[in-house]
Design a protein around this motif. Structure first.
Motif, PDB file in Angstrom:
ATOM      1  N   GLY A  44      10.313 -56.638  40.052  1.00 31.93           N
ATOM      2  CA  GLY A  44      10.896 -55.059  39.167  1.00 31.93           C
ATOM      3  C   GLY A  44       9.581 -54.552  38.147  1.00 31.93           C
ATOM      4  O   GLY A  44       8.882 -53.413  38.135  1.00 31.93           O
ATOM      5  N   LEU A  45       9.289 -56.027  37.540  1.00 32.13           N
ATOM      6  CA  LEU A  45       8.209 -55.572  36.383  1.00 32.13           C
ATOM      7  C   LEU A  45       6.863 -54.671  36.892  1.00 32.13           C
ATOM      8  O   LEU A  45       5.989 -54.663  36.702  1.00 32.13           O
ATOM      9  CB  LEU A  45       7.952 -57.509  36.054  1.00 32.13           C
ATOM     10  CG  LEU A  45       6.189 -57.190  35.048  1.00 32.13           C
ATOM     11  CD1 LEU A  45       6.516 -56.254  33.796  1.00 32.13           C
ATOM     12  CD2 LEU A  45       5.912 -59.252  34.814  1.00 32.13           C
ATOM     13  N   ASP A  46       6.334 -55.445  38.096  1.00 28.18           N
ATOM     14  CA  ASP A  46       4.906 -55.322  38.963  1.00 28.18           C
ATOM     15  C   ASP A  46       5.261 -53.701  38.969  1.00 28.18           C
ATOM     16  O   ASP A  46       4.433 -53.187  39.142  1.00 28.18           O
ATOM     17  CB  ASP A  46       4.981 -55.731  40.332  1.00 28.18           C
ATOM     18  CG  ASP A  46       4.212 -57.466  40.202  1.00 28.18           C
ATOM     19  OD1 ASP A  46       4.033 -57.392  38.543  1.00 28.18           O
ATOM     20  OD2 ASP A  46       5.042 -58.258  41.022  1.00 28.18           O
ATOM     21  N   GLY A  47       6.184 -53.566  39.981  1.00 28.44           N
ATOM     22  CA  GLY A  47       6.676 -51.750  40.012  1.00 28.44           C
ATOM     23  C   GLY A  47       6.221 -51.426  38.704  1.00 28.44           C
ATOM     24  O   GLY A  47       6.087 -49.407  39.229  1.00 28.44           O
ATOM     25  N   VAL A  48       6.907 -51.477  37.935  1.00 26.62           N
ATOM     26  CA  VAL A  48       6.920 -50.588  36.335  1.00 26.62           C
ATOM     27  C   VAL A  48       5.629 -50.538  36.682  1.00 26.62           C
ATOM     28  O   VAL A  48       4.691 -49.733  35.912  1.00 26.62           O
ATOM     29  CB  VAL A  48       7.821 -51.897  35.498  1.00 26.62           C
ATOM     30  CG1 VAL A  48       7.249 -50.563  34.155  1.00 26.62           C
ATOM     31  CG2 VAL A  48       8.791 -50.952  35.525  1.00 26.62           C
ATOM     32  N   VAL A  49       4.917 -51.996  36.200  1.00 30.19           N
ATOM     33  CA  VAL A  49       3.141 -51.532  35.884  1.00 30.19           C
ATOM     34  C   VAL A  49       2.796 -50.953  37.088  1.00 30.19           C
ATOM     35  O   VAL A  49       1.278 -49.632  36.211  1.00 30.19           O
ATOM     36  CB  VAL A  49       2.510 -52.624  35.886  1.00 30.19           C
ATOM     37  CG1 VAL A  49       1.622 -53.108  36.060  1.00 30.19           C
ATOM     38  CG2 VAL A  49       3.362 -53.986  34.814  1.00 30.19           C
TER      39      VAL A  49
ATOM     40  N   ARG B 129      12.531 -51.628  43.941  1.00 26.58           N
ATOM     41  CA  ARG B 129      11.058 -53.014  44.157  1.00 26.58           C
ATOM     42  C   ARG B 129      12.130 -54.656  43.976  1.00 26.58           C
ATOM     43  O   ARG B 129      11.567 -55.571  44.430  1.00 26.58           O
ATOM     44  CB  ARG B 129      10.396 -53.224  42.736  1.00 26.58           C
ATOM     45  CG  ARG B 129       9.351 -51.942  43.366  1.00 26.58           C
ATOM     46  CD  ARG B 129       8.412 -52.412  44.507  1.00 26.58           C
ATOM     47  NE  ARG B 129       6.831 -51.507  43.962  1.00 26.58           N
ATOM     48  CZ  ARG B 129       6.279 -52.029  43.652  1.00 26.58           C
ATOM     49  NH1 ARG B 129       5.127 -52.958  43.078  1.00 26.58           N
ATOM     50  NH2 ARG B 129       5.173 -50.833  43.604  1.00 26.58           N
ATOM     51  N   MET B 130      13.083 -54.308  43.380  1.00 30.40           N
ATOM     52  CA  MET B 130      13.610 -55.512  42.822  1.00 30.40           C
ATOM     53  C   MET B 130      15.089 -55.814  44.455  1.00 30.40           C
ATOM     54  O   MET B 130      14.957 -56.627  44.896  1.00 30.40           O
ATOM     55  CB  MET B 130      14.556 -55.878  41.997  1.00 30.40           C
ATOM     56  CG  MET B 130      14.802 -55.686  40.329  1.00 30.40           C
ATOM     57  SD  MET B 130      15.587 -55.570  39.616  1.00 30.40           S
ATOM     58  CE  MET B 130      15.670 -56.898  39.770  1.00 30.40           C
ATOM     59  N   ALA B 131      15.519 -54.702  44.739  1.00 34.24           N
ATOM     60  CA  ALA B 131      16.024 -54.607  46.034  1.00 34.24           C
ATOM     61  C   ALA B 131      14.580 -55.115  47.510  1.00 34.24           C
ATOM     62  O   ALA B 131      15.660 -55.827  48.166  1.00 34.24           O
ATOM     63  CB  ALA B 131      16.739 -53.121  46.125  1.00 34.24           C
ATOM     64  N   ALA B 132      13.855 -54.392  47.342  1.00 42.80           N
ATOM     65  CA  ALA B 132      12.814 -54.834  47.906  1.00 42.80           C
ATOM     66  C   ALA B 132      12.658 -56.450  48.177  1.00 42.80           C
ATOM     67  O   ALA B 132      12.611 -57.215  49.559  1.00 42.80           O
ATOM     68  CB  ALA B 132      11.507 -54.347  47.893  1.00 42.80           C
ATOM     69  N   ALA B 133      12.408 -56.830  47.677  1.00 45.74           N
ATOM     70  CA  ALA B 133      12.188 -58.680  47.711  1.00 45.74           C
ATOM     71  C   ALA B 133      13.611 -59.154  47.547  1.00 45.74           C
ATOM     72  O   ALA B 133      13.363 -60.595  47.692  1.00 45.74           O
ATOM     73  CB  ALA B 133      12.214 -58.894  45.034  1.00 45.74           C
ATOM     74  N   ALA B 134      15.093 -58.969  46.991  1.00 46.54           N
ATOM     75  CA  ALA B 134      16.274 -59.359  47.830  1.00 46.54           C
ATOM     76  C   ALA B 134      16.374 -59.573  48.695  1.00 46.54           C
ATOM     77  O   ALA B 134      17.178 -60.306  49.641  1.00 46.54           O
ATOM     78  CB  ALA B 134      17.301 -58.704  47.201  1.00 46.54           C
ATOM     79  N   GLY B 135      15.529 -58.987  49.684  1.00 48.58           N
ATOM     80  CA  GLY B 135      15.554 -58.817  50.945  1.00 48.58           C
ATOM     81  C   GLY B 135      17.357 -58.740  51.756  1.00 48.58           C
ATOM     82  O   GLY B 135      17.977 -57.909  51.613  1.00 48.58           O
ATOM     83  N   ASP B 136      17.537 -59.453  52.329  1.00 48.24           N
ATOM     84  CA  ASP B 136      18.469 -59.439  53.437  1.00 48.24           C
ATOM     85  C   ASP B 136      19.875 -60.674  53.261  1.00 48.24           C
ATOM     86  O   ASP B 136      20.803 -60.991  52.917  1.00 48.24           O
ATOM     87  CB  ASP B 136      18.492 -59.369  54.905  1.00 48.24           C
ATOM     88  CG  ASP B 136      18.186 -60.917  55.458  1.00 48.24           C
ATOM     89  OD1 ASP B 136      17.701 -61.816  54.169  1.00 48.24           O
ATOM     90  OD2 ASP B 136      18.169 -60.999  56.354  1.00 48.24           O
ATOM     91  N   ALA B 137      19.070 -61.123  51.368  1.00 48.82           N
ATOM     92  CA  ALA B 137      20.029 -62.302  51.017  1.00 48.82           C
ATOM     93  C   ALA B 137      21.504 -61.512  50.978  1.00 48.82           C
ATOM     94  O   ALA B 137      21.859 -60.346  50.481  1.00 48.82           O
ATOM     95  CB  ALA B 137      19.262 -62.309  50.396  1.00 48.82           C
TER      96      ALA B 137
END
Length: 212
Positions: free
Chosen positions: A115-120, A92-100
């Protein structure tokens, strides 16, 4: 770090997390022995060893590539609940990071929140259930607040790490409502949650490496 957090800094974060996990492997396993399957330390140590091996190959091109590689490695190498939960967090962190090509402080905070949202979502756990969420949620909240206040990244990550430690300690009197520990009912009270403990190590590693 004016240019943001790039792949070199994120790799250093994973190296430090792996070191802390290895140093605390017996502690994590002892904590898990009290309320779980006595394998959290061993499993996470194996997973982070595999992560370092994966990162030692072709260098990731972007933060998202790196975080995705970490997540996929943990899913495939860590047994028990920790593999899917940590793996989901990093994916989920990877998805949030995008192409930056680098993550500034707001982007890093957004990635941790994702990442937290994914764990929950994956673990169906909430604050107070005596899980890794009890350390990860306050860390994300503290990082968000520090970034919103325009505090330097080092100070923001120190705040997040401190919040994770307090969240870890707060699990001791809790009665587990999720996971293997929930089978113990009231007997789970009085024990520190191993997942919250490893999350505190993750945030301590971030505070030690990412501001550099």
């Amino acid at each position: 770090m004016a240019a943001g957090t790039g792949t070199a800094a994120l790799t250093a974060w994973m190296r430090e997390f792996a070191r802390l996990v290895a140093d605390n492997r017996e502690l994590l396993t002892e904590l898990d022995a009290a309320i779980g399957d006595a394998d959290h330390g061993v499993n996470l140590d194996r997973g982070m060893t595999a992560v370092l091996a994966a990162l030692a190959g072709e260098p990731p091109a972007t933060p998202a590539d790196l975080l995705k590689r970490v997540g996929m490695t943990l899913v495939s190498t860590v047994g028990g609940a920790a593999g899917p939960l940590y793996g989901t967090a990093f994916l989920r962190m990877a998805a949030a990071a995008g192409d930056a090509t680098a993550l500034d402080a707001p982007a890093l905070a957004a990635a941790l929140r994702a990442g937290l949202d994914g764990v929950v979502a994956r673990g169906k756990a909430a604050a107070g259930d005596k899980t890794m969420v009890d350390a990860l949620a306050p860390a994300a909240d503290a990082l968000d607040a520090a970034v919103a206040a325009d505090r330097p990244l080092g100070a923001a990550l120190d705040a997040a790490a401190g919040a994770a430690e307090r969240g870890r300690d707060a699990t001791i009197p809790m009665v587990a409502r999720k996971g293997r520990a929930s089978y113990l009912g009231e007997r789970s009270a009085g024990h520190q949650d191993p997942g919250a403990t490893s999350v505190a190590l993750l945030l301590a590693a971030a505070a030690a490496t990412l501001p550099a």
